[in-house]
Design a protein around this motif. Structure first.
Motif, PDB file in Angstrom:
ATOM      1  N   LEU A 149       1.894 -10.652   0.844  1.00 40.95           N
ATOM      2  CA  LEU A 149       0.770 -11.462   0.413  1.00 40.95           C
ATOM      3  C   LEU A 149       0.724 -11.507  -1.110  1.00 40.95           C
ATOM      4  N   THR A 150       0.311 -12.634  -1.644  1.00 37.98           N
ATOM      5  CA  THR A 150       0.044 -12.699  -3.077  1.00 37.98           C
ATOM      6  C   THR A 150      -1.299 -12.023  -3.345  1.00 37.98           C
ATOM      7  N   ARG A 151      -1.619 -11.828  -4.601  1.00 36.32           N
ATOM      8  CA  ARG A 151      -2.904 -11.196  -4.937  1.00 36.32           C
ATOM      9  C   ARG A 151      -4.072 -12.003  -4.389  1.00 36.32           C
ATOM     10  N   ASP A 152      -4.045 -13.310  -4.601  1.00 34.45           N
ATOM     11  CA  ASP A 152      -5.146 -14.158  -4.134  1.00 34.45           C
ATOM     12  C   ASP A 152      -5.251 -14.134  -2.610  1.00 34.45           C
ATOM     13  N   GLN A 153      -4.130 -14.162  -1.920  1.00 32.75           N
ATOM     14  CA  GLN A 153      -4.149 -14.116  -0.458  1.00 32.75           C
ATOM     15  C   GLN A 153      -4.695 -12.783   0.042  1.00 32.75           C
ATOM     16  N   PHE A 154      -4.313 -11.708  -0.620  1.00 35.24           N
ATOM     17  CA  PHE A 154      -4.789 -10.378  -0.246  1.00 35.24           C
ATOM     18  C   PHE A 154      -6.307 -10.291  -0.372  1.00 35.24           C
ATOM     19  N   LEU A 155      -6.833 -10.755  -1.492  1.00 38.50           N
ATOM     20  CA  LEU A 155      -8.280 -10.710  -1.710  1.00 38.50           C
ATOM     21  C   LEU A 155      -9.016 -11.621  -0.731  1.00 38.50           C
ATOM     22  N   THR A 156      -8.453 -12.786  -0.462  1.00 41.99           N
ATOM     23  CA  THR A 156      -9.075 -13.712   0.488  1.00 41.99           C
ATOM     24  C   THR A 156      -9.104 -13.114   1.888  1.00 41.99           C
ATOM     25  N   LEU A 157      -8.018 -12.468   2.295  1.00 44.43           N
ATOM     26  CA  LEU A 157      -7.956 -11.835   3.620  1.00 44.43           C
ATOM     27  C   LEU A 157      -9.061 -10.792   3.773  1.00 44.43           C
TER      28      LEU A 157
ATOM     29  N   GLY B 202      -3.282  -1.907   1.320  1.00 45.84           N
ATOM     30  CA  GLY B 202      -2.704  -2.709   0.250  1.00 45.84           C
ATOM     31  C   GLY B 202      -2.976  -2.190  -1.138  1.00 45.84           C
ATOM     32  N   SER B 203      -3.795  -1.153  -1.255  1.00 42.54           N
ATOM     33  CA  SER B 203      -4.112  -0.577  -2.570  1.00 42.54           C
ATOM     34  C   SER B 203      -3.532   0.809  -2.765  1.00 42.54           C
ATOM     35  N   SER B 204      -2.918   1.353  -1.724  1.00 42.94           N
ATOM     36  CA  SER B 204      -2.344   2.702  -1.818  1.00 42.94           C
ATOM     37  C   SER B 204      -0.925   2.774  -1.259  1.00 42.94           C
ATOM     38  N   GLY B 205      -0.549   1.802  -0.421  1.00 41.86           N
ATOM     39  CA  GLY B 205       0.769   1.837   0.197  1.00 41.86           C
ATOM     40  C   GLY B 205       0.868   2.808   1.356  1.00 41.86           C
ATOM     41  N   LEU B 206      -0.256   3.315   1.851  1.00 43.32           N
ATOM     42  CA  LEU B 206      -0.234   4.257   2.973  1.00 43.32           C
ATOM     43  C   LEU B 206       0.349   3.591   4.218  1.00 43.32           C
ATOM     44  N   ARG B 207       1.106   4.365   4.979  1.00 41.34           N
ATOM     45  CA  ARG B 207       1.712   3.874   6.205  1.00 41.34           C
ATOM     46  C   ARG B 207       0.733   4.021   7.376  1.00 41.34           C
ATOM     47  N   ARG B 208       1.122   3.510   8.541  1.00 43.08           N
ATOM     48  CA  ARG B 208       0.232   3.482   9.709  1.00 43.08           C
ATOM     49  C   ARG B 208      -0.255   4.867  10.104  1.00 43.08           C
ATOM     50  N   LYS B 209       0.687   5.804  10.276  1.00 46.12           N
ATOM     51  CA  LYS B 209       0.309   7.148  10.707  1.00 46.12           C
ATOM     52  C   LYS B 209      -0.591   7.813   9.675  1.00 46.12           C
TER      53      LYS B 209
END
Length: 278
Positions: A32-40, A67-74
Motif C-alpha cells: 500500500l502507498t502511504r495514502d492508501q494505508f491511511l485511507t484503509l 503497518g507501523s511496526s512490521g510485526l508478523r501475524r503470530k
C-alpha cells in the motif's frame, strides 16, 4: 540409529548434505502507498463493520499496528498490553523471543501518533497489562486475514492490487511498513534492522518497493537544464536551402540562419573531425 554401538557412524558422511532446501513461496506481495494505508485505516474504523465477530475499529487498529511496526501475524496474535511501552520518550513495542520468527527479542519503535491511537483503544477496551491487545489474542485467528483486508479495501474503494500487479494480502502490511522506510531516505541498514532481515536482499528485492512519488522526486534531482535550453534558443542554424539559377543556367543553393542549434557546434567523436564542416 545413525551411530554404531562403538561410537562410530553407520554412514560415511552426512546423507542430507547434498539435499537442496525446499522451494519457498517467495512471490512478491502487493504493498500500500502511504495514502492508501491511511485511507484503509480511517475507513475501516469509521465504518466499523463486523467481520467474524471482529469490529472495524479493532481491525483498523490491527492494520495500523502491523503497518507501523512490521510485526508478523503470530507476534500480533500473542501481543499483550504489557509489551507496548507507549509513555516513554522513545515508545516501542516488544516482540518476545517466543513469538518472533528468529527466536530473538526485538524492540520496535513506534510513532507518537500510533501510540495515541493505541492508548485510546486500550481505554475503550478497559484492558489491563496482562490482557491480549486484541480480543482474539492468544488463540487462533477467527477468520481468514486475506478476506478481512480484501473486504476492508473494497469498503474503502481501494484497489486489491498494487501498481506492479501484485495482490494485497494481510502480510502486505509488513511489506508496506518496509516500503515506507525505504521511501523515507533513512539509511538502508536502519531499514534492514527494523525489518529484522538477516539478508539485505529480502529487504530490497522481495519486500521493499519504490513509490511513484519517490521516483518523481529522484528525477527532480537531475541537473537543471533550463539555462542550457535558454542558451539553445539563441543559437543559429541554417534554414532549408533556397535555390536560384545563375547566369549560366546552373542551379545554386543559398542558406539563411534562424534560431536553433548550429551543426558546427556539435562536438564530434575523436577520429571524425574531418566529417564536420570547418
Amino acid at each position: 540409529w545413525g551411530c554404531s554401538d562403538d561410537g562410530g557412524h553407520r554412514f560415511p558422511g552426512n546423507p542430507l548434505a547434498e539435499l537442496d532446501k525446499g522451494a519457498r513461496d517467495s512471490k512478491p506481495k502487493g504493498v500500500l502507498t502511504r495514502d492508501q494505508f491511511l485511507t484503509l485505516i480511517h475507513t475501516t474504523i469509521a465504518k466499523n463493520t463486523v467481520i467474524n465477530r471482529t469490529t472495524g475499529r479493532e481491525r483498523g487498529v490491527l492494520y495500523l499496528l502491523a503497518g507501523s511496526s512490521g510485526l508478523r501475524r503470530k507476534e500480533l496474535l500473542l501481543l499483550r498490553w504489557r509489551d507496548l511501552h507507549l509513555d516513554g520518550e522513545q515508545p516501542y513495542v516488544l516482540a518476545k523471543d517466543d513469538t518472533t520468527k528468529n527466536a530473538l527479542e526485538a524492540r520496535l519503535p513506534l510513532p507518537a501518533s500510533v501510540c495515541s491511537v493505541l492508548k485510546q483503544f486500550r481505554e475503550h477496551r478497559g484492558a489491563s497489562d496482562g490482557d491480549y491487545v486484541f480480543s482474539f489474542g492468544g488463540g487462533k485467528w477467527p477468520g481468514n486475514l486475506a478476506d478481512w483486508i480484501r473486504a476492508d479495501l473494497k469498503a474503502a474503494e481501494l484497489p486489491l492490487f498494487d501498481r506492479e500487479g501484485n495482490e494485497i494480502f494481510f502480510h502486505s502490511l509488513r511489506g508496506s511498513y518496509i516500503s515506507f522506510l525505504l521511501n523515507s531516505n533513512v539509511p538502508f541498514l536502519v531499514t534492514q534492522k527494523l525489518a529484522r532481515h538477516s539478508d539485505p536482499r529480502l529487504t530490497a528485492n522481495l519486500y521493499g518497493r519504490m513509490f511513484e512519488e519517490t521516483e518523481q522526486a529522484a528525477v527532480q534531482m537531475l541537473p537543471d537544464l533550463s539555462v542550457f535550453c535558454a542558451a539553445a534558443s539563441d543559437a543559429k542554424t541554417p534554414e532549408p536551402a533556397e535555390t536560384h539559377r545563375n547566369k549560366s543556367g546552373n542551379v545554386m543553393a543559398t542558406q539563411t540562419q534562424k534560431t536553433a542549434f548550429l551543426i558546427s557546434e556539435i562536438i564530434a567523436p575523436r577520429g571524425f573531425e574531418p566529417l564536420l564542416p570547418g
